[in-house]
Design a protein around this motif. Structure first.
Motif, PDB file in Angstrom:
ATOM      1  N   ALA A   1      49.456  34.624   8.512  1.00 20.45           N
ATOM      2  CA  ALA A   1      48.692  35.726   7.921  1.00 20.45           C
ATOM      3  C   ALA A   1      48.618  36.920   8.878  1.00 20.45           C
ATOM      4  CB  ALA A   1      47.283  35.256   7.555  1.00 20.45           C
ATOM      5  N   ASP A   2      48.437  36.655  10.156  1.00 18.95           N
ATOM      6  CA  ASP A   2      48.405  37.741  11.143  1.00 18.95           C
ATOM      7  C   ASP A   2      49.729  38.490  11.168  1.00 18.95           C
ATOM      8  OD1 ASP A   2      45.827  37.116  11.842  1.00 18.95           O
ATOM      9  OD2 ASP A   2      46.374  35.938  13.610  1.00 18.95           O
ATOM     10  N   MET A   3      50.832  37.753  11.041  1.00 18.77           N
ATOM     11  CA  MET A   3      52.145  38.391  10.981  1.00 18.77           C
ATOM     12  C   MET A   3      52.243  39.300   9.758  1.00 18.77           C
ATOM     13  SD  MET A   3      54.839  35.374  11.962  1.00 18.77           S
ATOM     14  CE  MET A   3      55.373  35.113  13.657  1.00 18.77           C
ATOM     15  N   VAL A   4      51.753  38.820   8.639  1.00 20.29           N
ATOM     16  CA  VAL A   4      51.788  39.606   7.405  1.00 20.29           C
ATOM     17  C   VAL A   4      50.997  40.895   7.572  1.00 20.29           C
ATOM     18  CG1 VAL A   4      50.832  39.671   5.063  1.00 20.29           C
ATOM     19  CG2 VAL A   4      52.292  37.775   5.758  1.00 20.29           C
ATOM     20  N   PHE A   5      49.815  40.807   8.171  1.00 16.32           N
ATOM     21  CA  PHE A   5      48.998  42.003   8.369  1.00 16.32           C
ATOM     22  C   PHE A   5      49.722  43.011   9.261  1.00 16.32           C
ATOM     23  CE2 PHE A   5      45.147  39.028   7.877  1.00 16.32           C
ATOM     24  CZ  PHE A   5      45.171  39.190   6.505  1.00 16.32           C
ATOM     25  N   THR A   6      50.384  42.512  10.292  1.00 16.00           N
ATOM     26  CA  THR A   6      51.144  43.389  11.192  1.00 16.00           C
ATOM     27  C   THR A   6      52.233  44.127  10.422  1.00 16.00           C
ATOM     28  OG1 THR A   6      50.728  41.970  13.107  1.00 16.00           O
ATOM     29  CG2 THR A   6      52.629  43.454  13.234  1.00 16.00           C
ATOM     30  N   LEU A   7      52.959  43.405   9.577  1.00  9.05           N
ATOM     31  CA  LEU A   7      54.039  44.018   8.805  1.00  9.05           C
ATOM     32  C   LEU A   7      53.503  45.024   7.792  1.00  9.05           C
ATOM     33  CD1 LEU A   7      56.196  40.820   8.199  1.00  9.05           C
ATOM     34  CD2 LEU A   7      56.715  42.715   9.741  1.00  9.05           C
ATOM     35  N   LEU A   8      52.384  44.697   7.153  1.00 12.13           N
ATOM     36  CA  LEU A   8      51.796  45.607   6.172  1.00 12.13           C
ATOM     37  C   LEU A   8      51.330  46.909   6.821  1.00 12.13           C
ATOM     38  CD1 LEU A   8      49.729  43.121   3.960  1.00 12.13           C
ATOM     39  CD2 LEU A   8      51.688  44.506   3.226  1.00 12.13           C
ATOM     40  N   GLU A   9      50.993  46.836   8.095  1.00 11.49           N
ATOM     41  CA  GLU A   9      50.576  48.036   8.830  1.00 11.49           C
ATOM     42  C   GLU A   9      51.765  48.820   9.369  1.00 11.49           C
ATOM     43  OE1 GLU A   9      48.024  46.442  11.797  1.00 11.49           O
ATOM     44  OE2 GLU A   9      46.442  45.888  10.371  1.00 11.49           O
ATOM     45  N   GLY A  10      52.980  48.310   9.103  1.00  6.68           N
ATOM     46  CA  GLY A  10      54.176  49.015   9.546  1.00  6.68           C
ATOM     47  C   GLY A  10      54.483  48.854  11.015  1.00  6.68           C
ATOM     48  N   ARG A  11      53.899  47.835  11.653  1.00  6.14           N
ATOM     49  CA  ARG A  11      54.141  47.611  13.081  1.00  6.14           C
ATOM     50  C   ARG A  11      55.153  46.491  13.285  1.00  6.14           C
ATOM     51  NH1 ARG A  11      50.046  45.462  15.540  1.00  6.14           N
ATOM     52  NH2 ARG A  11      48.719  44.987  13.745  1.00  6.14           N
ATOM     53  N   GLU A  12      55.750  46.458  14.473  1.00  9.57           N
ATOM     54  CA  GLU A  12      56.713  45.419  14.804  1.00  9.57           C
ATOM     55  C   GLU A  12      55.997  44.156  15.243  1.00  9.57           C
ATOM     56  OE1 GLU A  12      59.777  46.340  17.505  1.00  9.57           O
ATOM     57  OE2 GLU A  12      60.401  48.188  16.493  1.00  9.57           O
ATOM     58  N   ILE A  13      56.547  43.009  14.854  1.00 11.87           N
ATOM     59  CA  ILE A  13      56.021  41.723  15.303  1.00 11.87           C
ATOM     60  C   ILE A  13      56.567  41.442  16.696  1.00 11.87           C
ATOM     61  CG2 ILE A  13      56.129  39.233  14.906  1.00 11.87           C
ATOM     62  CD1 ILE A  13      56.067  39.764  11.957  1.00 11.87           C
ATOM     63  N   GLU A  14      55.685  41.081  17.622  1.00 12.52           N
ATOM     64  CA  GLU A  14      56.110  40.845  19.002  1.00 12.52           C
ATOM     65  C   GLU A  14      57.022  39.631  19.114  1.00 12.52           C
ATOM     66  OE1 GLU A  14      52.762  40.636  21.571  1.00 12.52           O
ATOM     67  OE2 GLU A  14      52.096  42.703  21.178  1.00 12.52           O
TER      68      GLU A  14
END
Length: 333
Positions: free
Chosen positions: A299-312
């Motif tokens: 879910a945290d990964m999904v939120f990161t993607l929805l915000e347009g940020r790169e996943i570390e």
């Protein structure tokens, strides 16, 4: 090229996957700037812009995150609880969806994503998906995918390390005839548990006896039949490692039907640590994988993607740990 240019044409010309083209043109995934630029340049060169009008109509958010499940069983239920915890204090709703598998075979997720993405959900978390190459315009994260890592974010537990620990636990208790009841051959995690079992025996100098290895496929009836074959005869194992808890519980039930005592006559260890493992009259020794944490990380990964940020970290493997309870004991001749 003609006005019939497709997303597949763009992917081929840019030297990337279809899903990467989708990510670049929608700006919803975190991918390298150079890749985005190359894809967008190719889009312009091939005259694909007009085909993006339909995509732009999907820009309105639904406020829903979907969790796609093959089935509602203990593992998936714990995953859902983890996702639910992560979503609880956000503005998003959670949709648990198990689509029809009739006539679908492998790749049922593609049909489900096609039905839901962009119109009903803003992002998807797929649990034990059979494919990890589904093309979609929304962020997608896979938990414990069948085939392992791909070009989308994945989260899984350390199945190999957990199986290694489980088998070593039985070896340390003095067992040498250790059986293994495998899971589904098509699941990468099940294969890793098989590999961990074999590595532990090899490291201890214990020959692998094919007669002590059965396949339960995580199916109750198949597991019971395989367990009965494993436990029949004078050369039966003194301990069994089952690839998941439900299989381990089935082994215990079959052992008792055959007049064997657990753990006096047979030690049994599982994998998962589903709630039922600790609630039984004889609590199950098992390898605990952080199922709820898997859901939270996804879910945290999904939120990161929805915000347009790169996943570390695109591919996350979470540690497992041994939980010793009442179904394993030291071997006594």
């Amino acid at each position: 090229m003609s006005g019939r240019t497709t997303i597949h044409d763009v992917a081929k010309a840019a030297g990337v996957s279809v899903s990467t083209v989708s990510k670049a043109v929608n700006g919803r995934y975190g991918i390298a700037d150079a890749t985005v630029q190359r894809v967008l340049d190719t889009v312009r060169e091939l005259g694909y812009e007009s085909s993006l009008v339909a995509s732009s109509m999907r820009a309105r958010r639904t406020g829903v995150i979907g969790v796609l499940l093959a089935d509602f069983e203990p593992f998936s239920a714990e995953i859902l609880k983890g996702v639910g915890t992560a979503v609880h204090d956000t503005a998003f709703d959670l949709l648990a969806y198990s689509g029809s598998h009739h006539g679908a075979g492998d790749g049922w997720e593609r049909r489900s994503l096609s039905r839901l993405s962009g119109t009903l959900i803003d992002a998807a978390i797929m649990v034990t998906p059979t494919v990890v190459s589904a093309s979609t315009e929304i962020p997608v994260v896979a938990i414990d995918p069948h085939t392992g890592r791909a070009d989308l974010p994945t989260v899984e537990s350390d199945s190999f390390g957990g199986a290694l620990t489980a088998t070593r636990h039985l070896i340390e208790l003095g067992h040498r005839r250790i059986g293994f009841l495998a899971g589904r051959p098509d699941l990468r995690s099940a294969g890793l548990r098989d590999a961990g079992y074999r590595r532990a025996l090899s490291d201890a100098g214990i020959p692998i006896d094919p007669a002590l290895v059965g396949v339960g496929r995580y199916e109750l009836q198949t597991t019971r039949e395989s367990a009965r074959l494993l436990l029949a005869g004078d050369s039966r194992p003194t301990a069994v490692f089952a690839a998941n808890d439900l299989s381990a519980i089935a082994v215990i039930e079959v052992a008792r039907e055959m007049g064997l005592r657990v753990p006096e006559d047979l030690s049994v260890i599982g994998f998962d640590d589903v709630p039922e493992a600790s609630r039984r009259a004889l609590p199950l020794t098992t390898i605990q994988q952080p199922m709820r944490r898997l859901g939270q990380v996804a879910a945290d990964m999904v939120f990161t993607l929805l915000e347009g940020r790169e996943i570390e970290q695109m591919h996350v493997t979470l540690p497992t740990r041994l939980v010793v309870r009442a179904t394993t004991a030291r071997y006594a001749e």
